[in-house]
Design a protein around this motif. Structure first.
Motif, mmCIF file in Angstrom:
data_model
loop_
_atom_site.group_PDB
_atom_site.id
_atom_site.type_symbol
_atom_site.label_atom_id
_atom_site.label_comp_id
_atom_site.label_asym_id
_atom_site.label_seq_id
_atom_site.Cartn_x
_atom_site.Cartn_y
_atom_site.Cartn_z
ATOM 1 N N ALA A 1 -12.683 -4.805 -7.648
ATOM 2 C CA ALA A 1 -11.650 -3.771 -7.582
ATOM 3 C C ALA A 1 -11.188 -3.639 -6.133
ATOM 4 O O ALA A 1 -11.994 -3.710 -5.202
ATOM 5 N N LEU A 2 -9.882 -3.452 -5.939
ATOM 6 C CA LEU A 2 -9.325 -3.303 -4.600
ATOM 7 C C LEU A 2 -9.393 -1.844 -4.157
ATOM 8 O O LEU A 2 -9.481 -0.933 -4.977
ATOM 9 N N ASP A 3 -9.322 -1.640 -2.844
ATOM 10 C CA ASP A 3 -9.247 -0.303 -2.262
ATOM 11 C C ASP A 3 -8.187 0.494 -3.030
ATOM 12 O O ASP A 3 -7.114 -0.039 -3.333
ATOM 13 N N GLU B 1 -9.666 -4.934 0.576
ATOM 14 C CA GLU B 1 -8.241 -4.793 0.275
ATOM 15 C C GLU B 1 -7.662 -5.935 -0.555
ATOM 16 O O GLU B 1 -6.622 -5.750 -1.183
ATOM 17 N N THR B 2 -8.320 -7.115 -0.550
ATOM 18 C CA THR B 2 -7.748 -8.269 -1.253
ATOM 19 C C THR B 2 -8.726 -8.974 -2.178
ATOM 20 O O THR B 2 -8.303 -9.793 -2.992
ATOM 21 N N ALA B 3 -10.023 -8.723 -2.037
ATOM 22 C CA ALA B 3 -11.099 -9.411 -2.759
ATOM 23 C C ALA B 3 -11.221 -10.885 -2.356
ATOM 24 O O ALA B 3 -11.864 -11.667 -3.043
ATOM 25 N N GLU C 1 0.814 -1.214 0.000
ATOM 26 C CA GLU C 1 0.000 0.000 0.000
ATOM 27 C C GLU C 1 0.845 1.260 0.000
ATOM 28 O O GLU C 1 1.994 1.258 0.418
ATOM 29 N N GLU C 2 0.213 2.321 -0.438
ATOM 30 C CA GLU C 2 0.822 3.648 -0.463
ATOM 31 C C GLU C 2 0.712 4.271 0.920
ATOM 32 O O GLU C 2 -0.349 4.248 1.528
ATOM 33 N N PHE D 1 -1.756 -1.176 -3.836
ATOM 34 C CA PHE D 1 -1.099 -1.381 -5.131
ATOM 35 C C PHE D 1 -1.287 -2.807 -5.612
ATOM 36 O O PHE D 1 -1.510 -3.059 -6.786
ATOM 37 N N ALA D 2 -1.094 -3.766 -4.697
ATOM 38 C CA ALA D 2 -1.117 -5.172 -5.081
ATOM 39 C C ALA D 2 -1.250 -6.030 -3.836
ATOM 40 O O ALA D 2 -1.017 -5.569 -2.719
#
Length: 146
Positions: free
Chosen positions: A96-98, A56-58, A23-24, A102-103
Motif C-alpha cells: 500500500a502506498l502512503d 510512496e511508490t513501492a 499527491e494531495e 493518489f498514484a
C-alpha cells in the motif's frame, strides 16, 4: 522550532521516463513530485530516500548518484535543504502506498515540463532535479558520510 527542513528526493529513470508521484496538497488539483520526504530523526538522507521511495511508490531502488543539496525558500518563510539523488528502479513490491499519494506515473521530460507550465509540480526543484540528472550534474554517493 526551526524553519529549516531536511528532505530528500529521488530522480528514478527507466528509459525515457521518470517515476513521479501524484499527491494531495490541499489545493483544487493534485501536484506531481519525485518520490520525496523528510529526513526523520536518526536517519541520514540516504536511509531517508530509500524509505520514502518504498513508502510512496513501492519500488525497490539502487541509488546511483547524488545530485547535490538544493536550498529552497518558500513564500511562507520556510527553508528546505533537499538532498537530490538518482536511482535505478529494481522491483516493484505489492505494498500500500502512503495515503497522501493518489498514484504513481512514469512520465517523459516533455510531460513533466507541461505539468510545470500548468503549475502542477510540487516545487521548482522537481524539474530542476530531472534536468540536472539528464545533464549529468551529479556526484558519487560517497560524498555523503552517514
Amino acid at each position: 522550532m526551526s524553519n529549516i527542513h531536511s528532505t530528500a528526493a529521488c530522480v528514478i529513470q527507466r528509459g525515457e521516463r521518470f517515476l513521479m508521484v501524484e499527491e494531495e496538497r490541499g489545493g483544487p488539483q493534485s501536484v506531481f513530485n519525485q518520490p520525496a520526504g523528510h529526513v526523520e530523526p536518526g536517519e541520514g538522507p540516504v536511509q531517508a530516500i530509500v524509505r520514502e521511495v518504498m513508502e510512496e511508490t513501492a519500488w525497490e531502488i539502487r541509488l546511483s548518484a547524488y545530485l547535490g543539496l538544493y536550498v529552497f525558500h518558500t513564500p511562507e518563510g520556510k527553508t528546505f535543504h533537499s538532498h537530490g539523488f538518482m536511482a535505478e528502479p529494481l522491483n516493484q513490491r505489492d505494498l500500500a502506498l502512503d495515503p497522501d499519494i493518489f498514484a504513481t506515473h512514469w512520465l517523459t521530460l516533455e510531460q513533466i515540463r507541461a505539468l510545470d507550465q500548468q503549475s502542477r509540480l510540487r516545487s521548482p526543484l522537481v524539474l530542476q532535479r530531472v534536468e540536472d540528472a539528464l545533464a549529468g550534474r551529479c556526484y558519487p554517493l560517497a560524498v555523503i558520510r552517514e
